[in-house]
Design a protein around this motif. Structure first.
Motif, PDB file in Angstrom:
ATOM      1  N   TRP A 158       0.830  -1.209   0.000  1.00  0.00           N
ATOM      2  CA  TRP A 158       0.000   0.000   0.000  1.00  0.00           C
ATOM      3  C   TRP A 158       0.867   1.263   0.000  1.00  0.00           C
ATOM      4  CZ3 TRP A 158      -1.068   4.170   3.250  1.00  0.00           C
ATOM      5  CH2 TRP A 158      -2.257   4.868   2.981  1.00  0.00           C
ATOM      6  N   PHE A 159       1.824   1.380   0.953  1.00  0.00           N
ATOM      7  CA  PHE A 159       2.535   2.660   1.061  1.00  0.00           C
ATOM      8  C   PHE A 159       3.658   2.798   0.029  1.00  0.00           C
ATOM      9  CE2 PHE A 159       4.632   0.260   4.665  1.00  0.00           C
ATOM     10  CZ  PHE A 159       5.941   0.289   4.217  1.00  0.00           C
ATOM     11  N   LEU A 160       4.237   1.704  -0.443  1.00  0.00           N
ATOM     12  CA  LEU A 160       5.250   1.834  -1.483  1.00  0.00           C
ATOM     13  C   LEU A 160       4.644   2.326  -2.797  1.00  0.00           C
ATOM     14  CD1 LEU A 160       7.416  -1.364  -0.862  1.00  0.00           C
ATOM     15  CD2 LEU A 160       8.019   0.990  -0.292  1.00  0.00           C
ATOM     16  N   GLN A 161       3.352   2.014  -2.998  1.00  0.00           N
ATOM     17  CA  GLN A 161       2.661   2.492  -4.192  1.00  0.00           C
ATOM     18  C   GLN A 161       2.552   4.016  -4.212  1.00  0.00           C
ATOM     19  OE1 GLN A 161       1.183   0.909  -6.787  1.00  0.00           O
ATOM     20  NE2 GLN A 161       1.100  -1.236  -6.219  1.00  0.00           N
ATOM     21  N   ARG A 162       2.616   4.624  -3.052  1.00  0.00           N
ATOM     22  CA  ARG A 162       2.334   6.049  -2.924  1.00  0.00           C
ATOM     23  C   ARG A 162       3.597   6.911  -2.938  1.00  0.00           C
ATOM     24  NH1 ARG A 162      -1.632   3.086  -1.817  1.00  0.00           N
ATOM     25  NH2 ARG A 162      -3.787   3.867  -1.792  1.00  0.00           N
ATOM     26  N   MET A 163       4.666   6.353  -3.439  1.00  0.00           N
ATOM     27  CA  MET A 163       5.910   7.105  -3.596  1.00  0.00           C
ATOM     28  C   MET A 163       6.035   7.591  -5.036  1.00  0.00           C
ATOM     29  SD  MET A 163       8.559   4.768  -1.400  1.00  0.00           S
ATOM     30  CE  MET A 163       8.227   4.386   0.332  1.00  0.00           C
ATOM     31  N   PRO A 164       6.757   8.677  -5.251  1.00  0.00           N
ATOM     32  CA  PRO A 164       6.869   9.222  -6.606  1.00  0.00           C
ATOM     33  C   PRO A 164       7.797   8.395  -7.495  1.00  0.00           C
ATOM     34  CG  PRO A 164       8.257  10.467  -5.113  1.00  0.00           C
ATOM     35  CD  PRO A 164       7.467   9.504  -4.262  1.00  0.00           C
ATOM     36  N   ALA A 165       7.568   8.482  -8.793  1.00  0.00           N
ATOM     37  CA  ALA A 165       8.510   8.004  -9.816  1.00  0.00           C
ATOM     38  C   ALA A 165       8.910   6.542  -9.644  1.00  0.00           C
ATOM     39  CB  ALA A 165       9.751   8.904  -9.836  1.00  0.00           C
ATOM     40  N   ARG A 166       7.957   5.699  -9.277  1.00  0.00           N
ATOM     41  CA  ARG A 166       8.213   4.255  -9.097  1.00  0.00           C
ATOM     42  C   ARG A 166       9.314   3.971  -8.067  1.00  0.00           C
ATOM     43  NH1 ARG A 166       5.607   1.183 -13.088  1.00  0.00           N
ATOM     44  NH2 ARG A 166       4.720   2.458 -14.755  1.00  0.00           N
ATOM     45  N   LEU A 167       9.501   4.922  -7.156  1.00  0.00           N
ATOM     46  CA  LEU A 167      10.517   4.755  -6.122  1.00  0.00           C
ATOM     47  C   LEU A 167      10.208   3.571  -5.219  1.00  0.00           C
ATOM     48  CD1 LEU A 167      12.967   5.696  -4.480  1.00  0.00           C
ATOM     49  CD2 LEU A 167      11.478   7.366  -3.365  1.00  0.00           C
ATOM     50  N   GLY A 168       8.935   3.368  -4.891  1.00  0.00           N
ATOM     51  CA  GLY A 168       8.573   2.247  -4.036  1.00  0.00           C
ATOM     52  C   GLY A 168       8.924   0.914  -4.654  1.00  0.00           C
ATOM     53  N   LEU A 169       8.697   0.768  -5.944  1.00  0.00           N
ATOM     54  CA  LEU A 169       9.066  -0.467  -6.640  1.00  0.00           C
ATOM     55  C   LEU A 169      10.576  -0.662  -6.589  1.00  0.00           C
ATOM     56  CD1 LEU A 169       8.261  -2.867  -8.427  1.00  0.00           C
ATOM     57  CD2 LEU A 169       8.439  -1.343 -10.408  1.00  0.00           C
ATOM     58  N   PHE A 170      11.316   0.404  -6.792  1.00  0.00           N
ATOM     59  CA  PHE A 170      12.782   0.344  -6.716  1.00  0.00           C
ATOM     60  C   PHE A 170      13.247  -0.131  -5.337  1.00  0.00           C
ATOM     61  CE2 PHE A 170      16.726   2.537  -5.514  1.00  0.00           C
ATOM     62  CZ  PHE A 170      17.596   2.112  -6.509  1.00  0.00           C
ATOM     63  N   LEU A 171      12.675   0.441  -4.287  1.00  0.00           N
ATOM     64  CA  LEU A 171      13.082   0.062  -2.931  1.00  0.00           C
ATOM     65  C   LEU A 171      12.704  -1.377  -2.628  1.00  0.00           C
ATOM     66  CD1 LEU A 171      12.129   3.315  -0.969  1.00  0.00           C
ATOM     67  CD2 LEU A 171      14.381   2.632  -1.820  1.00  0.00           C
ATOM     68  N   GLY A 172      11.537  -1.813  -3.108  1.00  0.00           N
ATOM     69  CA  GLY A 172      11.115  -3.180  -2.864  1.00  0.00           C
ATOM     70  C   GLY A 172      11.950  -4.202  -3.605  1.00  0.00           C
ATOM     71  N   LEU A 173      12.386  -3.883  -4.818  1.00  0.00           N
ATOM     72  CA  LEU A 173      13.158  -4.828  -5.617  1.00  0.00           C
ATOM     73  C   LEU A 173      14.636  -4.873  -5.237  1.00  0.00           C
ATOM     74  CD1 LEU A 173      11.736  -4.292  -9.225  1.00  0.00           C
ATOM     75  CD2 LEU A 173      11.388  -6.272  -7.738  1.00  0.00           C
ATOM     76  N   THR A 174      15.158  -3.782  -4.716  1.00  0.00           N
ATOM     77  CA  THR A 174      16.594  -3.713  -4.438  1.00  0.00           C
ATOM     78  C   THR A 174      16.947  -3.799  -2.959  1.00  0.00           C
ATOM     79  OG1 THR A 174      16.642  -1.292  -4.265  1.00  0.00           O
ATOM     80  CG2 THR A 174      16.903  -2.253  -6.481  1.00  0.00           C
ATOM     81  N   GLY A 175      16.007  -3.471  -2.075  1.00  0.00           N
ATOM     82  CA  GLY A 175      16.321  -3.400  -0.649  1.00  0.00           C
ATOM     83  C   GLY A 175      17.227  -2.246  -0.310  1.00  0.00           C
ATOM     84  N   ALA A 176      17.347  -1.252  -1.181  1.00  0.00           N
ATOM     85  CA  ALA A 176      18.258  -0.128  -0.966  1.00  0.00           C
ATOM     86  C   ALA A 176      17.909   0.642   0.300  1.00  0.00           C
ATOM     87  CB  ALA A 176      18.227   0.815  -2.175  1.00  0.00           C
ATOM     88  N   ALA A 177      18.931   1.096   1.007  1.00  0.00           N
ATOM     89  CA  ALA A 177      18.743   1.866   2.237  1.00  0.00           C
ATOM     90  C   ALA A 177      18.671   3.346   1.915  1.00  0.00           C
ATOM     91  CB  ALA A 177      19.882   1.599   3.213  1.00  0.00           C
ATOM     92  N   ILE A 178      17.798   4.046   2.609  1.00  0.00           N
ATOM     93  CA  ILE A 178      17.634   5.483   2.425  1.00  0.00           C
ATOM     94  C   ILE A 178      17.735   6.185   3.769  1.00  0.00           C
ATOM     95  CG2 ILE A 178      16.234   5.187   0.347  1.00  0.00           C
ATOM     96  CD1 ILE A 178      13.738   5.814   2.037  1.00  0.00           C
ATOM     97  N   ASN A 179      17.956   7.506   3.723  1.00  0.00           N
ATOM     98  CA  ASN A 179      18.089   8.286   4.948  1.00  0.00           C
ATOM     99  C   ASN A 179      16.857   9.152   5.183  1.00  0.00           C
ATOM    100  OD1 ASN A 179      18.375  10.637   3.329  1.00  0.00           O
ATOM    101  ND2 ASN A 179      20.614  10.414   3.269  1.00  0.00           N
ATOM    102  N   ALA A 180      16.943  10.023   6.177  1.00  0.00           N
ATOM    103  CA  ALA A 180      15.781  10.831   6.561  1.00  0.00           C
ATOM    104  C   ALA A 180      15.377  11.812   5.466  1.00  0.00           C
ATOM    105  CB  ALA A 180      16.085  11.583   7.858  1.00  0.00           C
TER     106      ALA A 180
END
Length: 372
Positions: A158-180
């Motif tokens: 639900w919440f990954l869908q609500r990120m801009p520019a397919r960012l949620g899909l990127f984070l879900g597929l890569t497990g990339a870490a992000i900061n504040a």
């Protein structure tokens, strides 16, 4: 002090109470156990009914982590001991965890999460739905489930869908870490303070005017005031200069094309994107395939519908070998050499992907059927 969740409160200048819950498993980076889920859910319900409680604050013990995720090692042990389907342990844990996540998303009082340090997996499930998500310069967020043969759950569909520019899909597929700073862009944060501001936050809550008006606005205003006093708390963003590149990587029309694009990024000069691409390459192919399908199916789902879908997915992942193998390789034996059931995306039968979405329960018997 031995309780896995500590509860406390203090009286405000106006005679109301600020309730405080602390995840108390510092040695495990406050990994979310089933006991912690139950304790927290029950206390949140009690505070909801208490007219004197004006605001709830949730944090993790220590300075290293708010919550590094669910206690997947304990879940794996339960799966190895009981092979029934659906797994009673998996059904019980994920049902209770997702009910807690839903309760936080829909909580009728201001609920502040102090997201200092590591916030991953199940910890992000607790943070994402809070009315006021406060991060610090030490915050490190990720949904790294692909590394353990799972998928981004805890309402991630639900919440990954609500990120801009397919960012949620990127984070879900890569497990990339992000900061504040990244979390602000990703709609996972409302305020960024320096980590030393915790006492100032408590003091501001004590002196706030809880007059029965809009308590959510009261919290927003005091957090804004604290944030103005922390001009150097915001770290440089990984995402801001790469948002268009991320969109272009993910906007390929098929997972195979995305995988090819990530492979090229893996050998590129951008170290952060290369690291994210490496996470995808090392991850579970079935997890990637199901995550791709989740984003197709969940686009228009409500929060309740997404959580019902996730419960089906979670018990089905637990019935297959990849989750147990992923946890073994990363957290038990720590050899980081998982033997996935499918070695590549090309090996995956589309029917196997679809099977993950097949519910073991009749619709009216779904354990989360009552969520609205």
């Amino acid at each position: 002090m031995d309780s896995p969740v500590l509860f406390d409160s203090f009286t405000t200048a106006s005679g109301h109470r600020i309730a405080l819950a602390t995840l108390n498993a510092e040695k495990s980076l406050n990994a979310l156990s089933h006991d912690m889920v139950g304790l927290l859910a029950n206390q949140l319900a009690r505070w909801q009914r208490d007219p004197l409680v004006a605001c709830v604050v949730l944090r993790g013990a220590g300075d290293k982590a708010f919550c590094a995720g669910g206690d997947v090692r304990a879940l794996r042990e339960a799966l190895l001991q009981d092979t029934r389907y659906p797994s009673p342990a998996a059904q019980s844990f994920f049902t209770d965890e997702y009910r807690l996540d839903y309760a936080i998303h829909t909580y009728p009082k201001p609920l502040i999460v102090w997201g200092n340090g590591i916030v991953m997996g199940g910890g992000l499930g607790l943070l994402a739905g809070a009315s006021h998500r406060v991060l610090t310069e030490r915050t490190r967020i990720a949904m790294p489930e692909i590394a353990i043969g799972l998928y981004p759950d805890v309402a991630g569909s639900w919440f990954l869908q609500r990120m801009p520019a397919r960012l949620g899909l990127f984070l879900g597929l890569t497990g990339a870490a992000i900061n504040a700073h990244d979390a602000l862009i990703a709609n996972l944060a409302d305020c960024v303070l320096d980590h030393a501001s915790w006492p100032k936050l408590l003091d501001a809550l004590h002196h706030a005017s809880w007059d029965g008006g809009d308590d959510f606005a009261t919290v927003s205003a005091l957090l804004d005031s604290l944030e103005d006093a922390c001009p150097h708390a915001l770290p440089d963003s990984h995402i801001a200069p790469r948002l268009i590149a991320i969109h272009q990587l993910m906007n390929r029309g098929s997972l195979t094309a995305v995988a090819d694009a990530l492979q090229q990024a893996h050998g590129g000069s951008d170290a952060w994107l290369a690291g994210a691409a490496s996470g995808f390459a090392a991850g579970c192919p079935m997890s990637a395939a199901v995550t791709w399908e989740i984003f197709r199916r969940a686009r228009h789902l409500s929060l309740a519908e997404a959580l019902r879908m996730e419960l089906v997915l979670s018990v089905n992942f637990c019935a297959r070998p990849d989750f147990r193998e992923g946890v073994r390789a990363l957290l038990v034996d720590k050899d980081r050499q998982p033997q996935w059931s499918s070695q590549s995306l090309a090996d995956i039968d589309p029917a196997a992907i679809a099977a993950h979405f097949t519910s073991p329960w009749a619709r009216d018997a779904h354990p989360l059927a009552d969520l609205l």
